[in-house]
Design an enzyme around this catalytic site. Structure first.
Site, PDB file in Angstrom:
ATOM      1  N   ILE A   1      38.798   1.828  26.035  1.00 32.31           N
ATOM      2  CA  ILE A   1      39.956   0.953  25.863  1.00 32.31           C
ATOM      3  C   ILE A   1      39.626  -0.214  24.947  1.00 32.31           C
ATOM      4  O   ILE A   1      40.448  -0.629  24.123  1.00 32.31           O
ATOM      5  CB  ILE A   1      40.463   0.469  27.231  1.00 32.31           C
TER       6      ILE A   1
ATOM      7  N   ASP B   1      24.811  -8.220  26.437  1.00 32.62           N
ATOM      8  CA  ASP B   1      25.231  -7.901  27.793  1.00 32.62           C
ATOM      9  C   ASP B   1      26.307  -8.893  28.208  1.00 32.62           C
ATOM     10  O   ASP B   1      26.114 -10.111  28.104  1.00 32.62           O
ATOM     11  CB  ASP B   1      24.023  -7.998  28.732  1.00 32.62           C
TER      12      ASP B   1
ATOM     13  N   SER C   1      42.753  -3.469  36.687  1.00 31.87           N
ATOM     14  CA  SER C   1      42.908  -2.094  37.161  1.00 31.87           C
ATOM     15  C   SER C   1      43.857  -2.105  38.344  1.00 31.87           C
ATOM     16  O   SER C   1      43.968  -3.107  39.061  1.00 31.87           O
ATOM     17  CB  SER C   1      41.549  -1.537  37.600  1.00 31.87           C
TER      18      SER C   1
ATOM     19  N   TYR D   1      34.152  -2.142  43.013  1.00 30.07           N
ATOM     20  CA  TYR D   1      35.032  -2.164  41.845  1.00 30.07           C
ATOM     21  C   TYR D   1      36.365  -2.841  42.186  1.00 30.07           C
ATOM     22  O   TYR D   1      36.860  -3.687  41.428  1.00 30.07           O
ATOM     23  CB  TYR D   1      35.269  -0.741  41.359  1.00 30.07           C
TER      24      TYR D   1
ATOM     25  N   LYS E   1      37.877  -6.396  40.490  1.00 29.68           N
ATOM     26  CA  LYS E   1      39.142  -6.484  39.754  1.00 29.68           C
ATOM     27  C   LYS E   1      40.131  -7.425  40.440  1.00 29.68           C
ATOM     28  O   LYS E   1      40.910  -8.126  39.767  1.00 29.68           O
ATOM     29  CB  LYS E   1      39.746  -5.087  39.586  1.00 29.68           C
TER      30      LYS E   1
ATOM     31  N   VAL F   1      42.860   6.182  33.034  1.00 31.48           N
ATOM     32  CA  VAL F   1      42.860   6.486  31.607  1.00 31.48           C
ATOM     33  C   VAL F   1      41.543   7.201  31.309  1.00 31.48           C
ATOM     34  O   VAL F   1      40.469   6.639  31.560  1.00 31.48           O
ATOM     35  CB  VAL F   1      42.964   5.209  30.752  1.00 31.48           C
TER      36      VAL F   1
END
Length: 264
Positions: free
Chosen positions: A18, A65, A141, A154, A158, A187
Site C-alpha cells: 500500500i 527502521d 485497519s 496487531y 491499530k 488487501v
C-alpha cells in the site's frame, strides 16, 4: 498543473504494498516523494515503479527502521530537503498472529514499535518541518475497531494508532496540519499474505463484505491521495474505512477458518 506540484512527501513503508501504491499516486499528481523502508534494495525497486508510473517524477530514498527515532528524523530531513515537508503517509506496518496467552513479549513489542511508536516518531519529527501546514495520513485497519481473534497485538496497535491520529489532529490543527487515517479491510500484499493466500480465510472475509471483493492497493492509495490534497482541506481527525463495507459486520473468524484449512 497537477494538484501536488511543488510539494514534498514522505512515505514510510514506501518500498512495497500500500505504501508504494500511495507513492505512485502522489508522484503522478506532482509531488516529490521520499520512500522510507528497511532495505535500500526494496526501495530502489519501488522507486523504479514510481518513476515508470510517473515519468519525470523526483523520488528520494532513505533506508531506515520506522521505530528508530534517529533514523526517522533523518528520513524527515531528506524528505523536506531545503524546503518544507507537506505530506506524510505512514504506511510501515508489521503483523503477528497467535494466541494471546502464548504471545512472546518480544513479538508484542515489535508489532507496537512498528505500528504505533513508529507513527508517533514520524509525526513528532515531521510536524516541525511542515511549516506551511499539510497533511499526515496513517494506514490503520479494520482490526483497530473489530476484534480479530489470534491477532491481539496487531489489533491493539491499530486501535492505538487511531487514537494517536485523533490526538495529533487536535494538537496540530492550530498550525494547519491535518491528520487522518484510512482503515482498510483485507488487501492482498506481502504483509497480508498469510491471510490473503488462505482460501478459507479469504472466504470468511468476503462473507463480511457487502461489496463482495477484496481491496486493491489502488483502492486505498486513491483515498490516501485525496486526504493529502486540496480537496480535503476541512477534514481532520477522521479514520475513514475503505473496506468494501466490512465494518458493517464482524471481524474475520480466523480461528474457524484456520481449523477448516487444517482439515482440508
Amino acid at each position: 498543473m497537477a494538484e501536488l506540484t511543488g510539494t514534498n512527501a514522505l512515505v514510510t513503508g514506501g518500498g512495497s504494498g500500500i505504501g508504494l501504491a500511495c507513492a505512485r499516486h502522489l508522484a503522478a499528481d506532482g509531488a516529490t516523494v521520499t520512500l522510507m523502508g528497511r532495505t535500500m534494495e526494496r526501495l530502489e525497486a519501488g522507486a523504479a515503479e514510481v518513476e515508470a508510473a510517473a515519468p519525470g517524477a523526483t523520488v528520494r530514498l532513505h533506508a531506515a527502521d520506522a521505530a528508530d527515532e534517529d533514523a526517522v528524523a533523518a528520513a524527515v530531513a531528506v524528505a523536506a530537503g531545503d524546503d518544507a515537508l507537506d505530506v506524510v503517509v505512514l504506511a510501515a506496518g508489521q503483523g503477528a498472529g497467535g494466541s494471546l496467552v502464548d504471545t512472546d513479549r518480544a513479538a508484542w513489542d515489535a508489532v507496537l514499535a512498528t505500528n504505533l511508536t513508529g507513527p508517533m516518531l514520524a509525526i513528532k519529527h515531521a510536524a516541525p518541518k511542515m511549516t506551511g501546514g499539510g497533511s499526515i495520513v496513517a494506514l490503520s485497519s479494520i482490526a483497530g475497531v473489530l476484534t480479530h481473534r489470534l491477532m491481539t497485538a496487531y489489533c491493539v496497535s491499530k486501535a492505538g494508532l487511531e487514537m494517536l491520529v485523533r490526538n495529533a489532529a487536535d494538537e496540530l490543527g492550530a498550525v494547519g496540519i491535518r491528520v487522518n487515517a484510512v482503515r482498510p479491510s483485507l488487501v492482498p500484499t506481502e504483509l497480508a499474505s498469510g491471510l490473503s493466500e488462505s482460501p478459507p480465510i479469504v472466504a470468511d472475509y468476503l462473507e463480511q463484505m457487502p461489496l463482495g471483493r477484496l481491496g486493491t492497493t489502488d483502492d486505498i492509495a486513491s483515498l490516501v491521495r485525496f486526504l493529502c490534497g486540496p480537496g480535503s482541506t476541512w477534514i481532520t481527525g477522521q479514520c475513514i474505512a475503505a473496506d468494501g463495507g466490512h465494518t458493517l459486520r464482524r471481524g474475520p473468524d480466523l480461528a474457524g477458518a484456520m481449523a477448516r484449512a487444517q482439515e482440508t
